[in-house]
Design an enzyme around this catalytic site. Structure first.
Site, PDB file in Angstrom:
ATOM      1  N   LYS A  11     -22.362  24.711 -53.576  1.00  0.00           N
ATOM      2  CA  LYS A  11     -23.789  24.833 -53.016  1.00  0.00           C
ATOM      3  C   LYS A  11     -24.085  26.295 -52.327  1.00  0.00           C
ATOM      4  CE  LYS A  11     -24.181  19.846 -51.549  1.00  0.00           C
ATOM      5  NZ  LYS A  11     -24.204  19.172 -50.296  1.00  0.00           N
ATOM      6  N   TYR A  51     -32.116  15.184 -56.051  1.00  0.00           N
ATOM      7  CA  TYR A  51     -31.994  14.584 -54.791  1.00  0.00           C
ATOM      8  C   TYR A  51     -32.917  13.230 -54.766  1.00  0.00           C
ATOM      9  CZ  TYR A  51     -28.155  17.558 -52.985  1.00  0.00           C
ATOM     10  OH  TYR A  51     -27.116  18.047 -52.752  1.00  0.00           O
ATOM     11  N   ASN A 114     -22.585  21.578 -46.140  1.00  0.00           N
ATOM     12  CA  ASN A 114     -21.126  21.122 -46.641  1.00  0.00           C
ATOM     13  C   ASN A 114     -20.698  21.477 -47.838  1.00  0.00           C
ATOM     14  OD1 ASN A 114     -22.642  19.602 -48.218  1.00  0.00           O
ATOM     15  ND2 ASN A 114     -22.208  17.547 -47.420  1.00  0.00           N
ATOM     16  N   HIS A 117     -21.256  19.706 -53.869  1.00  0.00           N
ATOM     17  CA  HIS A 117     -21.779  18.298 -54.435  1.00  0.00           C
ATOM     18  C   HIS A 117     -20.734  17.880 -55.190  1.00  0.00           C
ATOM     19  CE1 HIS A 117     -24.234  15.232 -55.697  1.00  0.00           C
ATOM     20  NE2 HIS A 117     -24.060  15.560 -57.058  1.00  0.00           N
ATOM     21  N   GLU A 128     -26.758  13.160 -63.639  1.00  0.00           N
ATOM     22  CA  GLU A 128     -26.531  14.749 -63.145  1.00  0.00           C
ATOM     23  C   GLU A 128     -26.355  15.582 -64.168  1.00  0.00           C
ATOM     24  OE1 GLU A 128     -24.229  14.313 -59.398  1.00  0.00           O
ATOM     25  OE2 GLU A 128     -25.937  13.067 -58.467  1.00  0.00           O
TER      26      GLU A 128
END
Ligand code: DAT
Ligand code: MG
Length: 151
Positions: A11, A51, A114, A117, A128
């Site tokens: 990310k 998402y 965080n 992913h 994905e």
């Protein structure tokens, strides 16, 4: 199986903090095979699709804004049980619950930053990978050390 694939993404916070190399290293070191890799600034529509399961939740808009705030590094890794083992390597969604030694447990403090992913099921992984990569962006190659990784 051995040819299972998962989608892993560093990310924007992971990119900014300079830990792309460490995340690549962890998967390489484990013995997984890299089959796709690119840096991109994800368009909003791609993130909405990625998402979609979280649409309507209170963290949805902050999440899209965070993931869209800078470039991400998208990757596809292949190997035995790479989906579930990859999730273990990432650590829990909430870094406060991530064990030290996991990526989130080593680098993150809050859920909303965080770092990384990872697909959570075979179905999600396929979806994905298809969403983030065109077929020709995935390399067909064999890892010559495979006999030293698998019995
Ligand atoms: P994961 O990324 O571990 O698969 P998830 O699919 O439940 O977790 O959620 C996707 C991301 O959304 C997660 O990595 C960070 C963000 N998120 C989830 N729950 C959150 C919460 N309660 N508060 C803030 N951000 C959250
Ligand atoms: Mg998830």
């Amino acid at each position: 199986g051995n040819s299972e694939r998962t989608f892993i993404m560093v990310k924007p916070d992971g990119v900014q903090r300079g830990i792309v190399g460490d995340i690549l290293r962890r998967f390489e070191q484990r013995g997984y095979k890299l089959v796709g890799l690119k840096l991109l600034q994800a368009p909003r529509a791609l993130l909405e699709s990625h998402y979609e399961e979280h649409k309507g939740k209170k963290f949805y808009e902050p999440l899209l804004s965070y993931i869209g705030s800078g470039p991400v590094v998208a990757m596809v890794w292949e190997g035995l049980n790479v989906i579930s083992v990859g999730r273990k390597m990432l650590g829990a969604t909430d870094p406060a619950k991530s064990e030290p030694g996991t990526i989130r447990g080593d680098y993150a403090i809050v859920t909303g930053r965080n770092i990384v992913h990872g697909s959570d099921s075979e179905k999600a992984a396929q979806r994905e990978i298809d969403l983030w990569f065109r077929a020709e962006e995935l390399a067909n190659w064999s890892l010559t050390v495979n006999p030293w990784i698998y019995e």
